[in-house]
Design a protein around this motif. Sequence first.
Motif, PDB file in Angstrom:
ATOM      1  N   ALA A  35       1.070  -1.027  -0.620  1.00  0.00           N
ATOM      2  CA  ALA A  35       0.051   0.120   0.193  1.00  0.00           C
ATOM      3  C   ALA A  35       1.050   1.140  -0.394  1.00  0.00           C
ATOM      4  O   ALA A  35       1.827   1.347   1.237  1.00  0.00           O
ATOM      5  CB  ALA A  35      -0.779  -0.485   0.942  1.00  0.00           C
ATOM      6  N   ILE A  36       0.372   2.026  -0.824  1.00  0.00           N
ATOM      7  CA  ILE A  36       0.940   3.378  -1.169  1.00  0.00           C
ATOM      8  C   ILE A  36       0.055   4.612  -0.968  1.00  0.00           C
ATOM      9  O   ILE A  36      -0.168   4.700  -1.830  1.00  0.00           O
ATOM     10  CB  ILE A  36       1.850   3.662  -2.321  1.00  0.00           C
ATOM     11  N   TRP A  48       4.383   7.570   1.243  1.00  0.00           N
ATOM     12  CA  TRP A  48       3.865   6.806   2.664  1.00  0.00           C
ATOM     13  C   TRP A  48       3.758   5.256   1.974  1.00  0.00           C
ATOM     14  O   TRP A  48       2.910   5.066   1.126  1.00  0.00           O
ATOM     15  CB  TRP A  48       2.856   7.570   3.084  1.00  0.00           C
ATOM     16  N   VAL A  49       4.509   4.530   2.317  1.00  0.00           N
ATOM     17  CA  VAL A  49       4.650   3.162   2.088  1.00  0.00           C
ATOM     18  C   VAL A  49       4.327   2.453   3.084  1.00  0.00           C
ATOM     19  O   VAL A  49       5.478   1.812   4.106  1.00  0.00           O
ATOM     20  CB  VAL A  49       5.849   2.601   1.789  1.00  0.00           C
ATOM     21  N   ILE A  96      11.016  -1.104  -3.748  1.00  0.00           N
ATOM     22  CA  ILE A  96       9.782  -0.988  -3.771  1.00  0.00           C
ATOM     23  C   ILE A  96       9.250  -2.033  -4.659  1.00  0.00           C
ATOM     24  O   ILE A  96       9.426  -1.244  -5.476  1.00  0.00           O
ATOM     25  CB  ILE A  96       8.822   0.250  -3.703  1.00  0.00           C
ATOM     26  N   PRO A  97       8.502  -2.908  -4.291  1.00  0.00           N
ATOM     27  CA  PRO A  97       8.381  -4.043  -4.903  1.00  0.00           C
ATOM     28  C   PRO A  97       7.238  -3.227  -6.341  1.00  0.00           C
ATOM     29  O   PRO A  97       6.333  -2.467  -5.930  1.00  0.00           O
ATOM     30  CB  PRO A  97       7.634  -5.236  -4.721  1.00  0.00           C
ATOM     31  N   ALA A  98       7.100  -4.126  -7.694  1.00  0.00           N
ATOM     32  CA  ALA A  98       6.163  -3.584  -8.270  1.00  0.00           C
ATOM     33  C   ALA A  98       4.959  -4.413  -8.455  1.00  0.00           C
ATOM     34  O   ALA A  98       5.079  -5.234  -7.268  1.00  0.00           O
ATOM     35  CB  ALA A  98       6.504  -3.797  -9.687  1.00  0.00           C
ATOM     36  N   GLY A  99       3.182  -3.584  -8.463  1.00  0.00           N
ATOM     37  CA  GLY A  99       2.165  -4.680  -8.581  1.00  0.00           C
ATOM     38  C   GLY A  99       1.622  -3.812  -7.186  1.00  0.00           C
ATOM     39  O   GLY A  99       0.276  -4.297  -7.100  1.00  0.00           O
TER      40      GLY A  99
END
Length: 274
Positions: A35-36, A48-49, A96-99
């Motif tokens: 969630a970003i 925010w991550v 940060i991973p894709a998807g």
Amino acid sequence: MSVSTTVVSGQQSSSGPAGAAPADTRASAETSPTAIAVSLGSGQTHVWVAGRGGLSCPSGDTVGTSHAPVRRGRVADRFGCIDVLAGLIRRYRDPIPAGSVVVVCRPVLASATEQDALRQVAAAVFAPSRLVFIDTVRAAAIGAGAGAGSLVIADVGAEIIEVAALRHGRVLAAHRTDIGTRDLKRGAPTELLAHATTRMIDELRQDPAVEALVPAALTRGLMVVGDGAMTPTLMVKIAANLRIPVRSAVAPWTAALNGAGLAAMSVARHPATR
């Protein structure tokens, strides 16, 4: 990669992004996308991550705004915005991973063109599986813990002012204008910003869609977020013009990011949310 785009209608959570327990974040990582939340403002860019917290940096040239990537709340230089946001997220220890699920704050009454520019920036930086938009004023109300009931809110930013009437966290009517706190540094009088804010609230009072809601909401006072909430002389002038209490939200700079983070967590956990 196919990216779905929608406008969030999520409900207010009982705890903010920073309140997510590390164990819960780790446990959900295998079943839920990251969630970003993103707020790309004229003055500051915030991200925010989940599980990593929030970061911020200037959106660009804060003096010679002809070269700033965001001007008057709009993406003026797509590649410049991508560079600013990409540089910011490189400050996280791990990529940060894709998807991911990305919730992006947009100015209220944003046009399709303005929204498309934000979409292109977020897609280029995050390669999300889902991209969700939320009006900044709505995100700020949720992030400030004022999503329930009726509310009139003013987001006085660096280069735009947005005002809105909300009921249970949903925007029913809104106005915005291209002036902000940065104009004070260029010599504009404080009264100019106060008058612009007052005028838009008076327009809300006369709007048939919310003519019954606004007077009742204003008995709670006007909530202010953004740079203007930290400009005491402006707050005093707005209160004098409206003759009602005017209060700053808790953490007015990050209220919108907090609300967008709550929305991002909700969407990540409940993919059917619209």
